[in-house]
Design an enzyme around this catalytic site. Structure first.
Site, PDB file in Angstrom:
ATOM      1  N   ASN A 172       0.802  -1.221   0.000  1.00 38.16           N
ATOM      2  CA  ASN A 172       0.000   0.000   0.000  1.00 38.16           C
ATOM      3  C   ASN A 172       0.840   1.278   0.000  1.00 38.16           C
ATOM      4  O   ASN A 172       0.337   2.336  -0.318  1.00 38.16           O
ATOM      5  CB  ASN A 172      -0.948   0.012   1.201  1.00 38.16           C
ATOM      6  CG  ASN A 172      -0.233  -0.232   2.504  1.00 38.16           C
ATOM      7  OD1 ASN A 172       0.376  -1.291   2.702  1.00 38.16           O
ATOM      8  ND2 ASN A 172      -0.265   0.722   3.404  1.00 38.16           N
ATOM      9  N   CYS A 344      -2.348   5.437   8.067  1.00 39.46           N
ATOM     10  CA  CYS A 344      -2.211   5.197   9.507  1.00 39.46           C
ATOM     11  C   CYS A 344      -0.895   5.738  10.029  1.00 39.46           C
ATOM     12  O   CYS A 344      -0.839   6.390  11.054  1.00 39.46           O
ATOM     13  CB  CYS A 344      -2.290   3.710   9.807  1.00 39.46           C
ATOM     14  SG  CYS A 344      -3.428   2.845   8.732  1.00 39.46           S
TER      15      CYS A 344
HETATM   16  C1  LIG Z   1      -6.420  -0.176   3.202  1.00 36.27           C
HETATM   17  C2  LIG Z   1      -5.706  -1.425   3.514  1.00 36.27           C
HETATM   18  C3  LIG Z   1      -6.103  -2.230   4.589  1.00 36.27           C
HETATM   19  C4  LIG Z   1      -7.232  -1.867   5.511  1.00 36.27           C
HETATM   20  O1  LIG Z   1      -8.451  -1.771   4.848  1.00 36.27           O
HETATM   21  P1  LIG Z   1      -9.713  -1.221   5.669  1.00 36.27           P
HETATM   22  O2  LIG Z   1     -10.735  -0.996   4.641  1.00 36.27           O
HETATM   23  O3  LIG Z   1      -9.249   0.062   6.295  1.00 36.27           O
HETATM   24  O4  LIG Z   1     -10.060  -2.215   6.684  1.00 36.27           O
HETATM   25  C5  LIG Z   1      -5.395  -3.387   4.806  1.00 36.27           C
HETATM   26  N1  LIG Z   1      -4.362  -3.744   4.045  1.00 36.27           N
HETATM   27  C6  LIG Z   1      -3.956  -3.000   2.999  1.00 36.27           C
HETATM   28  C7  LIG Z   1      -2.828  -3.450   2.164  1.00 36.27           C
HETATM   29  C8  LIG Z   1      -4.610  -1.809   2.709  1.00 36.27           C
HETATM   30  O5  LIG Z   1      -4.203  -1.065   1.679  1.00 36.27           O
END
Ligand SMILES: *Cc1c(COP(=O)(O)O)cnc(C)c1O
Length: 397
Positions: A172, A344
């Site tokens: 991400n 985050c």
């Molecule tokens: C955004 C994301 C999450 C969390 O997704 P939520 O919709 O906030 O629960 C987990 N893992 C990855 C790789 C992400 O990009």
């Protein structure tokens, strides 16, 4: 919606965010805007079709159940999995928690060791660390300077008591694609379950998790132009999990709680739509990403984070040399919606654990920017962003 409210005699101005007129949104790895066609597809299920799909004693409930079945079928077809293998959740965080804790709990008698990677999302790392505190053995594998896991290191780390390996599909922050086939090839013959957090890949690239030998796959609607607050875990046939939410027994007993039908309708519609234009989008955004990267290189003192080849087309993550990270970000945010790492980690102000795992210093990690391009990103926006970065860098350096 406002017209509906008026029908019911409620006359309030819609509540909305302030209009961020000047911001160029380049943070599509944090979240994407919900596709207006998806919002439209959800609409009737908030109003006339509001019934609980678990209410089997009346017609509105049965109609809601029928729609839930159709949406589940639509999701299953998009991923080439059986409809029963989908456990609907509130998103990838919940899916990851169910996969990791649920599998380890189900295999307590077989072993108590799990393996993950240093660059995983917190929604994977934190459940793993939680299990470690409960007495599980945890191995966190390093990555190379390109952000990729070396399958040989995984092979060396597996033990007779290893029950789970959790590796994300696409990162991400830096967008790199991990070698999933090599990972499942190591785990399969040993009977080790493979969990993949695919929140950044699902909806952006067509792929078939069961064909790849993946046992558990997490994803989240709002990362591919769907609604926030809904996602799913794919549980391959024959893989057993212990539920982490107990109650009414929805989702085959694996995830109790009234099913949010409008969100599920939106999730399915968003996945179909996102996959329909995924190849075209990836091609277009890959070109825009190239334009951005070429423009940044002209400014000088920039380094790419993560493999140049094994990555998502719409992500670019760079470190800027000779500039203080905090000052860089405060200058950029006057015009650009970008981030330093995940949504985050930027909230905590800590340097990105992903960039540190690539070998970047704390200073380099702080002076790094993630650009996440999306469906509505234009060449003009890229050029405007480059112009803004250029003037800000000149002032700061
Ligand atoms: C955004 C994301 C999450 C969390 O997704 P939520 O919709 O906030 O629960 C987990 N893992 C990855 C790789 C992400 O990009």
């Amino acid at each position: 919606m406002p017209s509906k409210c008026r029908q019911h005699g409620i006359n309030r101005a819609p509540v909305g965010p302030p209009v961020a007129a000047a911001s160029i949104y380049l943070d599509h790895q944090a979240t994407t805007p919900c596709d207006p066609a998806v919002v439209a597809a959800m609409a009737p299920w908030w109003s006339e079709g509001f019934a609980n799909p678990s209410s089997r004693s009346h017609r509105p409930g049965l109609e809601a159940a029928a729609q839930l079945g159709r949406s589940r079928q639509q999701l299953a077809a998009a991923l080439a999995v059986p409809p029963e293998s989908l456990v609907l959740t509130s998103g990838a965080t919940e899916a990851n928690n169910l996969a990791i804790k649920g599998l380890c709990e189900a295999r307590l008698s077989r072993g108590r060791h799990l393996i993950t990677v240093a660059t995983e999302h917190r929604a994977v790392l934190d459940p793993c660390r939680y299990l470690e505190r409960l007495g599980f053995g945890l191995t966190v594998l390093p990555v190379g300077t390109d952000g990729l896991l070396d399958p040989a290191q995984l092979e060396a780390a597996v033990r007779p008591d290893t029950v789970l390996v959790s590796v994300m599909a696409a990162n991400n922050e830096i967008g790199v694609l991990q070698p999933l086939e090599a990972i499942t090839a190591i785990c399969r013959p040993r009977g080790i379950a493979v969990h993949v957090d695919a929140a950044q890949l699902v909806g952006h690239q067509r792929f078939e998790p069961l064909k790849l030998g993946i046992d558990l796959l997490s994803f989240s609607g709002h990362k591919f132009y769907g609604p926030k607050g809904v996602g799913a875990l794919v549980v391959a046939p024959g893989v057993e999990l212990m539920p982490q939410l107990h109650g009414g027994g929805q989702e085959g007993g694996l995830r109790s709680g009234s099913t949010p039908l409008p969100l599920v309708v939106g999730l399915a519609e968003a996945l179909s739509r996102a996959l329909a234009d995924a190849p075209e989008r990836a091609q277009r955004l890959g070109q825009l990403r190239q334009r951005l990267w070429a423009g940044l290189q002209v400014l000088g003192g920039v380094e790419l984070n993560g493999s140049a080849e094994q990555r998502l087309a719409h992500n670019l993550n760079v470190s800027f040399e000779g500039v203080d990270g905090a000052r860089l970000h405060s200058a950029l945010r006057r015009r650009l919606a970008v981030s330093g790492g995940s949504a985050c980690s930027s909230a905590s102000g800590e340097p990105s654990h992903v960039l540190l795992a690539l070998g970047r210093s704390r200073e380099q990690a702080a002076a790094s920017v993630r650009f996440g391009l999306g469906r509505f990103t234009t060449a003009e926006q890229i050029d405007q962003a480059l112009a803004w970065i250029s003037t800000q860098l000149q002032q700061l350096r």
